[in-house]
Structures are given as C-alpha cells and as structure tokens.
Design a protein around this motif. Structure first.
Motif, short mmCIF file in Angstrom:
data_model
loop_
_atom_site.label_atom_id
_atom_site.label_comp_id
_atom_site.label_asym_id
_atom_site.label_seq_id
_atom_site.Cartn_x
_atom_site.Cartn_y
_atom_site.Cartn_z
N UNK A 43 0.83 -1.22 0.00
CA UNK A 43 0.00 0.00 0.00
C UNK A 43 0.86 1.26 0.00
N UNK A 44 1.99 1.17 -0.71
CA UNK A 44 2.90 2.33 -0.83
C UNK A 44 2.37 3.23 -1.95
N UNK A 45 2.08 4.49 -1.67
CA UNK A 45 1.51 5.37 -2.70
C UNK A 45 2.56 5.81 -3.72
N UNK A 46 2.10 6.09 -4.95
CA UNK A 46 3.00 6.54 -6.02
C UNK A 46 3.18 8.06 -5.88
N UNK A 47 4.15 8.46 -5.10
CA UNK A 47 4.37 9.89 -4.81
C UNK A 47 5.83 10.24 -5.09
N UNK A 48 6.08 11.50 -5.42
CA UNK A 48 7.47 11.89 -5.69
C UNK A 48 8.30 11.83 -4.41
N UNK A 54 13.29 6.31 -1.98
CA UNK A 54 13.87 5.10 -2.59
C UNK A 54 15.23 5.41 -3.20
N UNK A 55 15.36 6.63 -3.73
CA UNK A 55 16.65 7.06 -4.30
C UNK A 55 17.70 7.14 -3.19
N UNK A 56 17.29 7.64 -2.04
CA UNK A 56 18.21 7.74 -0.89
C UNK A 56 18.64 6.35 -0.45
N UNK A 57 17.69 5.44 -0.34
CA UNK A 57 18.03 4.07 0.09
C UNK A 57 18.98 3.43 -0.92
N UNK A 58 18.75 3.67 -2.21
CA UNK A 58 19.67 3.12 -3.22
C UNK A 58 21.05 3.74 -3.11
N UNK A 398 3.87 15.59 -4.63
CA UNK A 398 4.63 15.05 -3.48
C UNK A 398 3.71 14.23 -2.58
N UNK A 399 2.40 14.61 -2.54
CA UNK A 399 1.56 14.01 -1.49
C UNK A 399 0.23 13.46 -1.94
N UNK A 400 -0.10 13.61 -3.25
CA UNK A 400 -1.39 13.07 -3.72
C UNK A 400 -1.14 12.21 -4.96
N UNK A 401 -1.48 10.92 -4.83
CA UNK A 401 -1.26 9.99 -5.94
C UNK A 401 -2.47 10.03 -6.87
N UNK A 402 -2.20 10.32 -8.16
CA UNK A 402 -3.25 10.22 -9.20
C UNK A 402 -4.52 10.95 -8.78
N UNK A 403 -4.35 12.16 -8.25
CA UNK A 403 -5.50 12.94 -7.76
C UNK A 403 -6.55 13.14 -8.84
N UNK A 404 -6.10 13.44 -10.05
CA UNK A 404 -7.09 13.74 -11.10
C UNK A 404 -7.89 12.50 -11.48
N UNK A 405 -7.27 11.32 -11.38
CA UNK A 405 -8.00 10.09 -11.71
C UNK A 405 -9.13 9.87 -10.70
#
Ligand code: EPZ
Length: 420
Positions: A43-48, A54-58, A398-405
């Motif tokens: 349930x991880x949202x698609x957010x910037x 994830x970039x930091x962890x990599x 940054x905080x809303x995934x696919x808001x327009x959908x």
C-alpha cells in the motif's frame, strides 16, 4: 511542466479509496534500513516523496524492488551513510533518515534540511535528542556530520519540548537497537507513529506506547518484516472537502475514521451529513455550507495542520465568517493569495486567517505554493465557476497519488495537460 485544467461546478458523487499515507511511508522506508533481510511494504503510494526516499536508500547501497503498491527493501550490503545535497534539497523530510542511518552505519553525513514553503523547519529537537542518546553531531557550513563513538546509541530518558512528529520518529529509530532502554516523554501521538512502531515491532523491536510516552527496550538486531502502510488521513479529508464544496455525496473508503475524528465534526458543523462505517465515511453536502466559527490546528489528536487548507477553502464558500488559527507552522497561508485570485475574501495576519464566505469563486490561472495549499486550490477549482488552470504541480505530486483520476471518477471535469 504540466497544469491541471479543472472546469468547476460539477457535483461529486460516488466512492473513492484513499492511498497509503505519505507521512507514514517516509519513516517506514527509513526504518527498513534497520532490519536485516528483505522487508516488504504494501500500500505504498506513487508519490514523488516516495521516489526520493527510494533514491536515498539506493544511494546507501540498499537493494530496492517495486511491484505496484509493494516496495521491497534489503539493506544488507548498504555501506554509504551519505544523503546527497540534491536529495536533501529535494526532500527536507529526509532528516527522518538520520537516526536510522546512525543506528545502521554508526555515522551519517547529510546537509542541513533547511526551510520549506511552510517556514523555517528547525531540527534542534532531533539533534538534541540524538545527542542525549550518545550521538556526536557537528553542524558546520550547512552540513551535518554525525557519528556514534560507541558504535551504538545509548538508551536514556528524552523529553521533547514540543511533540515533534519527526523528532519522535528519529528517537524511535535510534532507540530500537540502542544499548538499554529509552523513555521518550512528550512524544508525538500522530497515528503515523503507531504505524512505524507496528512495523518495527514486527521486526522484533520492543516498543510500548502509552499516550505521549514511548518506552523502547533496545535489542541487538532487527529482522525484516512485511507491513501494510496505514491509510492517508489527510487525503481522506481532502476528498471530503471536495465533496462538501460541490454539494456532493461521496463515500471515502479504505480509511480509519478514528484518524479523522477531530476533522469530521467540522464538516458536521458546516451542515454536512456524515455516515461512518468501520473503514469508510460518507459525506452528503448541503446546498450551502455554514461557516466554521473557530478552528485552531493542534498536534494530534487535535485538528491536523495538514487538513486546514482544504477546510479553509470550504469556508471561503460558506455563509458567514470563519476564523482559522495555525498553531504548528509559521507560514501556512501562502496559498491564500491564489484563492483570492479566484474571488475568495480572506485576511491573514501571522497565524490567523479570517475568511468571509462568498457565494461563488471564479476559475483563474493559479499556482501551487506548497503541498496542502495545492490541494486547497484543487478543492476551490472544483467549486469555482468556469475553468481553473493550476500550475507548479510538483508540490501536489509530493503528497497526492493520481489525484485527477480519483476526482474524475467522482464526476469532476479535471485533466492534466503539458505546458507545451
Ligand atoms: C510532519 O512534519 C509531517 N511531515 C507534516 O506534514 C505535518 O504537518 C507535521 O508533522 C505536523 O503534524 C511528515 O511526516 C513527512 P514536526 P514534521 O516536527 O515532522 C517545530 C504535509 O503536508 N519543530 O511535528 O517536520 C516545527 O518548526 C507535511 O504532509 C522544532 O521547533 O513536523 C513545527 O513548528 C507538512 N524543532 C512544529 O515543531 C524541531 O526539531 C511541528 O513540527 C522539530 C520541529
């Protein structure tokens, strides 16, 4: 660059599910650094902001896999305790990695997170707490160089001058593998803290939360676990505000109504009919909203600062005058200037906003000033007469995934177009 084009005046009807909570998943991703093996977060949202984490962890050297809403993180082999300046600039909330980096690597090098649109975002409470737990942190030329001379944090009693969410998370992440027991007093009580503690406990941590007191008995190591990210209570409040301003009838699902227990009465006060089930809230809006006599944001379980912007937009259309007092951040009203361009009557003075309700707003070209201010503009555009074009969507993404959908599915006339 892209913009949202919204043709307002369409009633929202139907059902919409909220995504995983941004403010839960960021500390959870930091916590995966502490657990040996591959942790799975669902349930991880698609957010910037998630992409940034994830970039930091990599960059640390973690192995990352992502399949739909599931992210797998394995920190074994990670050996670079550094967050680049660019990534810190991109995401100041990366400070939540500090405690976990030091617990994992024994050291951490990152730049000072600096302020953001909401004003200076000090980290004195984070640094003071970690120093009490044995960290040596040098702040020089905008850089933080943190080390643990003894290799491990030392458990102790830490009292926060303010129940800071981020500082609570950093102490928790430092304490779970510390030597001895840590007692954190005046800890933040936001649900995202309990979500983080649930994952850490699944990894073998020994945590007890009793209101604003958190007790952690340090264990030598943690083992990877699976966890489902809690629902986003602020996204839920945003959808409810969108329904409220469009005379809509919307059911928001997959949420925990208890998390928005201090938000729902405000909608009732505005004349909305509410029906709550175990994991959903249905809001039916009146033809015209009533004013909010007085709303003051507070640390949880008080009214959350992040939900104030969408509610302030609803108040711009209410009958009468509403008063908002922001207790958490210094500059939470940057978006008000954009609402005024749409015809809102709002006066702000420091942390106070006085909102004189108008019959209608008019579509206009506006820009997001920050994440929740951007959400406020979307809510305003849904109610406004005519077309609104909203720019600087990087704040919103940054905080809303696919808001327009989600909003389109409820009947909104909204689409994202590229600037060109
Ligand atoms: C978290 O920010 C959230 N962000 C914020 O959400 C949220 O508004 C805030 O908590 C309050 O609920 C994330 O979780 C990523 P704080 P955080 O530390 O941890 C002062 C959104 O829109 N303070 O509780 O930074 C600080 O200046 C974002 O999703 C210190 O003085 O919030 C502020 O006035 C915005 N010294 C107050 O405490 C410190 O060391 C609350 O800050 C730390 C904080």
């Amino acid at each position: 660059m892209s913009r949202l084009l919204i043709d307002g005046g369409h009633r929202l009807n139907g059902e919409i599910a909220v995504h995983g909570a941004k403010n839960a998943v960021l500390p959870l991703l930091a916590a995966t650094l502490l657990a040996d093996g591959e942790s799975l977060l669902h349930n991880v949202p698609a957010l910037s902001d998630v992409d940034g984490c994830l970039e930091i962890l990599q960059q640390f050297g973690c192995r990352i896999r992502r399949e739909g809403g599931t992210v797998a993180v394995s920190p074994n082999g990670a050996d670079r305790p550094i967050i680049s300046d660019a990534l810190m600039r991109k995401m100041r909330s990366s400070i939540v990695f500090l405690g976990a980096m030091m617990a994992r690597f024994g050291e951490a090098y990152l730049s000072y997170p600096g302020g953001c649109e909401l004003g200076p975002r000090p980290i004195d409470l984070h640094l003071s707490a970690l120093r009490q737990m044995g960290a040596e942190i040098i702040e020089r030329r905008g850089q933080l160089r943190a080390t643990l001379p003894n290799g491990r944090f030392r458990g102790c009693t830490v009292s926060l001058a303010f129940p800071s969410v981020g500082a609570t998370e950093n102490v928790l992440l430092a304490a779970v593998t510390a030597e001895g027991t840590t007692t954190l007093l005046n800890a933040a009580r936001e649900p995202e803290i309990a979500d983080l503690a649930a994952y850490l406990s699944a990894c073998g941590a020994d945590i007890r939360i009793d209101g604003g007191t958190v007790t952690v008995r340090g264990v030598p190591r943690l083992t990877a676990a699976e966890h489902t990210v809690m629902p986003d209570r602020i996204e839920a409040a945003t959808y409810l505000a969108a329904a409220a301003v469009t005379e809509g009838r919307v059911t928001v699902t997959d949420l925990c109504p208890a998390h928005i227990a201090t938000i729902l009465p405000i909608f009732s006060e505005m004349g909305c009919q509410l029906k709550t089930s175990a994991d959903s809230v249905t809001l039916e809006a009146p033809p015209r909203l009533k004013r909010i006599p007085y709303l003051r944001t507070m640390p949880y379980p008080g009214f959350p600062t992040d939900a104030a912007a969408p509610l302030l937009t609803a108040a711009t259309l209410a009958k009468g005058t509403s008063v908002f007092v922001e207790s958490i951040f210094e500059c939470r009203y940057k978006y008000v200037g954009e609402l005024i361009r749409m015809g809102a009557h709002v006066q702000t003075e420091g942390r106070v906003a006085v909102v004189e309700g108008v019959r209608s707003l008019s579509g206009a070209a506006v820009d997001c000033t920050d994440l929740r201010g951007g959400a406020a503009l979307v809510v305003a555009a849904l109610a406004a007469e005519g077309r609104t074009a909203i720019g600087k969507l990087e704040h919103l993404d940054r905080g809303y995934a696919a808001l327009e959908d989600g909003l389109s599915a409820l009947g909104a006339r909204i689409r994202r177009v590229s600037e060109s």
